[in-house]
Every structure is written in C-alpha cells, then in structure tokens.
Design a protein around this motif. Structure first.
Motif, mmCIF file in Angstrom:
data_model
loop_
_atom_site.group_PDB
_atom_site.id
_atom_site.type_symbol
_atom_site.label_atom_id
_atom_site.label_comp_id
_atom_site.label_asym_id
_atom_site.label_seq_id
_atom_site.Cartn_x
_atom_site.Cartn_y
_atom_site.Cartn_z
ATOM 1 N N VAL A 1 3.567 10.434 -17.288
ATOM 2 C CA VAL A 1 2.433 9.702 -17.840
ATOM 3 C C VAL A 1 2.844 8.359 -17.659
ATOM 4 O O VAL A 1 2.420 7.039 -18.431
ATOM 5 N N THR A 2 3.376 7.618 -17.363
ATOM 6 C CA THR A 2 3.995 6.368 -17.426
ATOM 7 C C THR A 2 4.022 5.682 -15.784
ATOM 8 O O THR A 2 2.959 4.959 -15.420
ATOM 9 N N THR A 3 4.762 5.304 -14.691
ATOM 10 C CA THR A 3 4.875 5.238 -13.721
ATOM 11 C C THR A 3 3.705 5.450 -13.045
ATOM 12 O O THR A 3 3.338 4.284 -11.862
ATOM 13 N N ILE A 4 3.819 6.365 -12.242
ATOM 14 C CA ILE A 4 2.443 7.254 -11.113
ATOM 15 C C ILE A 4 0.719 6.591 -11.476
ATOM 16 O O ILE A 4 0.535 5.889 -11.036
ATOM 17 N N GLN B 1 0.276 -1.214 -0.118
ATOM 18 C CA GLN B 1 0.189 -0.179 -0.293
ATOM 19 C C GLN B 1 1.159 1.570 0.103
ATOM 20 O O GLN B 1 1.494 1.372 1.534
ATOM 21 N N VAL B 2 0.755 1.676 -1.324
ATOM 22 C CA VAL B 2 1.457 3.613 -1.484
ATOM 23 C C VAL B 2 1.044 4.703 -1.209
ATOM 24 O O VAL B 2 0.071 4.827 -2.045
ATOM 25 N N VAL B 3 1.842 5.515 -0.582
ATOM 26 C CA VAL B 3 1.210 6.491 -0.471
ATOM 27 C C VAL B 3 1.425 7.498 -1.243
ATOM 28 O O VAL B 3 2.823 7.520 -0.631
ATOM 29 N N MET B 4 1.790 8.647 -2.295
ATOM 30 C CA MET B 4 2.363 9.560 -2.639
ATOM 31 C C MET B 4 2.715 10.872 -2.678
ATOM 32 O O MET B 4 1.245 11.021 -1.923
ATOM 33 N N VAL B 5 3.546 11.565 -1.644
ATOM 34 C CA VAL B 5 3.291 13.178 -1.805
ATOM 35 C C VAL B 5 3.409 13.926 -2.455
ATOM 36 O O VAL B 5 5.501 13.480 -2.597
ATOM 37 N N GLU B 6 2.772 15.003 -2.754
ATOM 38 C CA GLU B 6 3.477 15.765 -3.797
ATOM 39 C C GLU B 6 3.240 17.150 -3.748
ATOM 40 O O GLU B 6 2.217 17.466 -3.446
ATOM 41 N N GLU B 7 3.973 17.929 -3.547
ATOM 42 C CA GLU B 7 4.043 19.343 -3.245
ATOM 43 C C GLU B 7 3.560 20.304 -3.816
ATOM 44 O O GLU B 7 2.484 20.820 -3.965
ATOM 45 N N GLY B 8 3.732 20.032 -5.252
ATOM 46 C CA GLY B 8 3.253 20.558 -6.799
ATOM 47 C C GLY B 8 1.762 19.862 -6.778
ATOM 48 O O GLY B 8 0.988 19.206 -6.287
ATOM 49 N N PRO B 9 1.166 20.547 -8.579
ATOM 50 C CA PRO B 9 -0.395 20.300 -8.446
ATOM 51 C C PRO B 9 -0.377 19.274 -9.553
ATOM 52 O O PRO B 9 1.161 18.551 -9.925
ATOM 53 N N LEU B 10 -1.442 18.774 -9.424
ATOM 54 C CA LEU B 10 -1.375 17.685 -10.438
ATOM 55 C C LEU B 10 -1.977 18.266 -12.197
ATOM 56 O O LEU B 10 -2.938 18.796 -11.894
ATOM 57 N N LYS B 11 -1.059 18.621 -12.474
ATOM 58 C CA LYS B 11 -1.938 19.153 -14.452
ATOM 59 C C LYS B 11 -1.846 17.527 -15.850
ATOM 60 O O LYS B 11 -0.132 16.975 -14.982
ATOM 61 N N SER B 12 -1.447 17.995 -16.659
ATOM 62 C CA SER B 12 -1.479 17.323 -17.333
ATOM 63 C C SER B 12 -1.975 17.594 -18.863
ATOM 64 O O SER B 12 -2.033 18.700 -19.133
ATOM 65 N N SER B 13 -2.320 16.548 -19.896
ATOM 66 C CA SER B 13 -2.413 17.348 -21.342
ATOM 67 C C SER B 13 -2.804 17.951 -21.427
ATOM 68 O O SER B 13 -2.215 19.575 -22.102
ATOM 69 N N SER B 14 -4.308 17.935 -20.846
ATOM 70 C CA SER B 14 -5.329 18.957 -20.979
ATOM 71 C C SER B 14 -4.602 20.713 -20.608
ATOM 72 O O SER B 14 -5.097 21.607 -21.378
ATOM 73 N N ASP B 15 -4.231 20.901 -19.444
ATOM 74 C CA ASP B 15 -3.382 21.784 -19.001
ATOM 75 C C ASP B 15 -2.437 22.688 -19.654
ATOM 76 O O ASP B 15 -2.306 23.287 -19.434
ATOM 77 N N PHE B 16 -1.229 21.299 -20.809
ATOM 78 C CA PHE B 16 -0.349 22.132 -20.726
ATOM 79 C C PHE B 16 -0.247 22.841 -22.587
ATOM 80 O O PHE B 16 -0.930 22.083 -23.677
ATOM 81 N N ASN B 17 -0.771 24.408 -22.694
ATOM 82 C CA ASN B 17 -0.621 25.108 -23.717
ATOM 83 C C ASN B 17 -0.206 26.040 -23.785
ATOM 84 O O ASN B 17 -0.614 26.521 -25.004
ATOM 85 N N GLN B 18 1.468 25.568 -23.663
ATOM 86 C CA GLN B 18 2.545 25.733 -24.500
ATOM 87 C C GLN B 18 3.028 27.574 -23.761
ATOM 88 O O GLN B 18 3.702 28.288 -24.512
ATOM 89 N N LYS B 19 2.268 27.393 -22.943
ATOM 90 C CA LYS B 19 1.918 29.728 -22.730
ATOM 91 C C LYS B 19 3.062 29.361 -20.966
ATOM 92 O O LYS B 19 2.929 28.774 -20.151
ATOM 93 N N GLU B 20 4.390 30.267 -21.685
ATOM 94 C CA GLU B 20 5.202 30.166 -20.692
ATOM 95 C C GLU B 20 4.551 31.014 -18.893
ATOM 96 O O GLU B 20 5.180 30.438 -18.268
ATOM 97 N N SER B 21 3.641 31.625 -19.798
ATOM 98 C CA SER B 21 3.332 32.416 -18.286
ATOM 99 C C SER B 21 2.345 31.468 -17.452
ATOM 100 O O SER B 21 1.807 32.164 -16.197
ATOM 101 N N GLU B 22 1.387 30.410 -17.747
ATOM 102 C CA GLU B 22 1.188 30.162 -16.935
ATOM 103 C C GLU B 22 1.979 28.606 -16.526
ATOM 104 O O GLU B 22 1.666 28.181 -15.309
ATOM 105 N N ALA B 23 3.101 27.786 -17.166
ATOM 106 C CA ALA B 23 3.748 27.180 -16.914
ATOM 107 C C ALA B 23 4.687 27.156 -15.918
ATOM 108 O O ALA B 23 4.529 26.320 -15.401
#
Length: 541
Positions: free
Chosen positions: A208-211, A56-78
């Motif tokens: 998109v792979t191990t997680i 039973q594994v729990v991963m703790v990530e400080e950052g947000p969960l973003k995915s390809s739908s969010d990746f709009n190639q805008k530096e100001s957001e990335a």
C-alpha cells in the motif's frame, strides 16, 4: 470494513499496468530499463526510487495480487494464498518451519509490523569481519530516518494487549528490562490479524506504499510470474526468463503458459528474498568463484514456550507484537554463546494447533485452554560464531529451492537457555502451567520442576520445535569478492548489471526483526543505483 476504500482496486481502475494471473495477459517479450525480481521490502523501496528517477521499471512477483478486500482474517485462505508453500516451507531435514511471504508486497504484507534498526553490535561485526567500513550507525541513520518517515514507523503508544503485557510484567518481576516495539502502521485498528493481511490498510507494507507509488509513475507489475533464471554472457545479464504459475505457486499447465516470458533490461535487481534470490542465481549458473552463493543463510531460529493463565489472554486480539526484551542479547558477547531476543507472538487457531506438540487428549486439553494461552518466542542470533554458520540454499531435482540448515549443538544450547528464560518469565507473570515446545516435554506447574525437566531434555532437531519468520543471507555483502556475493554498493561481484536488494545481502542475521534493516540498507543502495543509472538524486517521498 467492507466499506473501506481498497487502494489496489482503485489503482487498477485508474489504469495501473498490472498483468498476469486473472489480470491482463503478459506479452512474451518485455523491454525496460530495470527489471526487479520480487515485490517485498527491498523490491518495493527500489521500485519507488527508480521509478521516481524516471526509469522504466518492471516488477516480477511469483505470488498473487491480493488486497484489503481479500483479507478476511481466515487462516485457511491466507496461508495458501499469501505464504511460500502455504506457510509450511521447511528446511531440508524438516526440522524448521519457515514463514515467508509469497504475494505482492512479499513478507511485508503478512509480517507483524515489528520495526528495529540494525543493532550497532551487528554493524560493528560486519565492519570488522566483512570489510564493510561504510555500514555504520551514523552512515545508515539518514536512510533509516527516510524509511521511518515514509512508512510511518513510530513507537506504539497504545497500551499492550495482555499477551505482550505478560512479557513485560514477568520480566519486570525478575529485573529483566523490556521495551516497546516501533511499528509501521497508520491508523491501526488494533485488530491483531496482521499475519493474515491487513484488512484496513493500516499496515504500511509495500503493498500500500511503495508499489502503488511506483505504479503511479508508470512501473509495470507482473503477478503470478516466477523468475526462473537469467541468461548470462560476458559478465552481464542479457535477459530474465519467467514462467506463469497458479495463485498457489504450482506451474500453470495451460498451453499459453508453456512459452517462457523474456524480459530484456539494461539493469536487473534481484530482490526475491533470502532462499529465493540465491536460487535464481543457482538456476542461472551464475559465477561463484569462491563457493559463497547460497551459503551463510540465516534464520533467527525460534524456540517457544507456551503457558496457561487463570485470566483470559486472547492472544489473537490487539497489536501482535508490542513488547520485547534484548536482555539475553546484551548480556552475551556477540561472538560468544548464542544470544536471543524475546517477543510475544500473536496466536491464531490453525498456526497454534499446528505448532504445539502432542495429540489426542493432551492436544485437546491444550486447545481447550486456547483463550488463556500465552506464548513467548526467542529469536536466536545466528551467524556470529564458527559453530553457527547458518545454512546453504540448494536446488531440488525440479530446480525449486530448499535450505539445508544444520541445528548444531551450539545453537541448541542457546535453545535450551532460551526455553529456561521464557519459562521463568511466564511463571513470574503468574502462569498456572508452562509447556516448552518440545516433543518430550509435558506441562509443568512449578518453575523448579520445569527448570529441572528442561535441563534434562534431549535438545535435538525434530524433537525441539524450531520455526523461523526471518530469512537472511545467501548473497552476503563483502568488501572483497572472497568475503561475499554482493559488493558494498549492492552490485553482484561478477555480474556488472545485476544488483541484489533484499535480506539475502546480510552477512549474518540481524539480531532483530529484519524488515527495517532491509528498508534502510536498500534505501541507500537504491538511491546509489538511481544516481548511477540516471545521474539523478532521488529520495523516498
């Protein structure tokens, strides 16, 4: 691209156990087999293997969960949403800007996909200086092979874009060898926005792979959750205390966020990345009998040379890095004058404008030439000489991490030689003008003029532009507790149920882009940990 499948959103619909942020609320107490801090290269590999072993594994990530739908190639957001400190993390003296991921997938979500195995000279140095006899090319080879297969790491056979080919052509004219870079991609569209998150899911990052593999096997993921500190007793970790943060990393101030989240596990894996992992141990008051915690943190300090060509280069288009040269590593003794690896970085408007020197008319002229600009970078191989001991992770008054990294005269001598090498290559490739990134430099139109000017420059911090995207060390491996924080098998020397599985375990810098070094080394450590905890043999899919 809006019609492409988003594997993260599909997984959430299938019922993945993901909490935090705008997703499901996080309970105040979680009990599990293994708690993993982080979700980057080391954490992702570890999570898949341990979940595969039935834990039973729990991963703790400080950052947000973003995915390809969010990746709009805008530096100001990335940059604000995917990077530590909005891509403006700096050393204590502000002399080095550090790019480091802060999102699910960590730096693997935003890196440029360059993949190199740990060089043989680096491993030989570790064996000799840090009593690590099992860290050999032969011993690690099967673990690299597994990682390469799992993440589709292959030579990039598509012709390089103009930005990279200028490095190849200029080096060839000077008799300097250059070669192609392997990349962890599958069905790459050759867009060039890897550093802003891959919008087509071609980059085989942990996102998109191990997680997803771990989540499919029942692992839990906490997002926007900062690992504050461990509770310790009798040489063991007894709990992990976490606090919610906003998507940009600022503390969450609502009333529900005041109580700490407590995770109680049988075993803990620290994989928050160099700088961050030592900081967790520092905040925890972890035992450090030999004063090694946070020390020997390395950056591959990077210096750059910017040039302008008659033809358009359009350095934002195409695979970001596909050509490199190790000539100036291979012609220097590893413990001699600092050597450097040459690569061509992608250029995007915000990162370019914030990196090049100058203001007013000079900056206007440089930005006007942006489509014609070609930049080379040199990764300085730090950590192999007594005058290149790296830096030390410290805690600020608010307990956040900061790296004190002195740029010594030894390092800056290498920076000068690297600038000269890059400028000569750019002129050989046909550059109209070349500008070494230094506050006292100006654009030069001939090699002899540029050479004489750079030889006369004052090579000092804050005058010389230095950046980094490779943070390593701070919890280094050692065959004896006087040589490192971490045992050769990944366990902490003084805490029996804590493993460290990220780039912080490297005793020196790698001398190459480090992601594959983390994948290979942690693959072996995590397989060993799975066997220790369950008795089961597991390998990467």
């Amino acid at each position: 691209m809006s019609q492409l499948q988003d594997p993260i959103r599909e997984g959430l619909k299938r019922g993945w156990k993901v909490m935090g942020g705008a997703l499901a609320p996080v309970p105040e107490k979680i009990v599990c087999d293994v708690a993993i801090i982080g979700s980057g290269a080391g954490a992702g590999i570890t999570a898949e293997l341990l979940a595969k072993a039935g834990l039973q594994v729990v991963m703790v990530e400080e950052g947000p969960l973003k995915s390809s739908s969010d990746f709009n190639q805008k530096e100001s957001e990335a940059y604000p949403s995917l990077y530590q400190e909005s891509a403006a993390r700096k050393t204590q003296d502000k002399a080095i800007n550090i790019l480091q991921g802060r999102c699910v997938g960590g730096s693997t979500t935003v890196n440029w996909t360059s993949s190199f195995r740990t060089p043989a000279p680096t491993l030989a140095y570790w064996q000799a200086k840090f009593e690590l006899p099992d860290y050999t090319v032969e011993a690690l080879a099967p673990y690299f092979q597994q990682a390469e297969k799992r993440l589709n790491i292959l030579p990039w056979l598509t012709p390089p874009n103009e930005n990279n080919d200028l490095l190849r052509r200029g080096a060839a004219k000077l008799g300097i060898p250059a070669a192609a870079i392997s990349r962890n991609v599958k069905g790459c569209w050759n867009i060039g926005s890897c550093g802003l998150g891959c919008p087509t899911n071609a980059k085989q990052s942990m996102l998109v792979t191990t997680i997803p593999a771990a989540l499919d096997k029942g692992a839990q993921l906490l997002t926007e959750m900062r690992a504050e500190r461990f509770e310790l007793a009798n040489g063991k970790v007894t709990a992990l205390l976490c606090r919610p943060v906003k998507p940009n990393g600022a503390p969450a101030l609502d009333k529900s966020a005041q109580a700490a989240i407590k995770i109680i596990a049988k075993h803990y894996v620290l994989a928050g990345g160099a700088i961050n992992s030592p900081a967790v141990l520092l905040r925890s008051g972890a035992p450090d009998p030999h004063g090694l915690l946070g020390a020997r943190t390395f950056l591959h300090p990077v210096v750059m040379s910017s040039s302008v060509f008659e033809q358009k280069v359009e350095a934002w288009n195409g695979a970001p890095q596909s050509i490199y040269s190790d000539h100036f590593l291979e012609t220097q003794a590893i413990d001699g004058p600092i050597g450097y690896k040459l690569e061509a970085p992608p250029l995007h408007p915000v990162i370019f404008a914030s990196t090049v020197p100058g203001f007013g008319q000079s900056q206007h002229d440089l930005l006007k030439s942006f489509p014609h600009n070609h930049t080379l970078l040199a990764l300085l191989r730090d950590g192999f000489h007594e005058q290149s001991p790296g830096g030390r992770v410290l805690l600020r008054g608010d307990n956040s991490a900061v790296l004190d990294y002195p740029l010594t005269d030894f390092v800056m001598d290498g920076a000068r030689r690297a600038l000269l090498s890059m400028m000569e290559i750019q002129f050989a490739a046909g550059a109209k003008q070349v500008l070494p990134l230094h506050e006292m430099a100006k654009p030069y139109t001939a090699w002899a003029e540029a050479r004489d000017a750079v030889n006369a420059l004052l090579m000092k911090p804050l005058l010389t532009k230095v950046v980094s995207a490779h943070v390593m060390g701070g919890c280094g491996l050692g065959g004896h507790e006087t040589l490192g924080v971490t045992r050769p098998d990944g366990l902490h020397w003084q805490l029996e149920n804590l493993s460290i599985h990220d780039g912080s375990i490297f005793p020196t810098s790698i001398g190459a882009n480090p992601q594959l070094s983390i994948y290979g080394a942690v693959n072996r450590l995590a397989q060993g940990l799975a066997k220790k905890l369950t008795g089961r043999e597991v390998t990467l899919a």
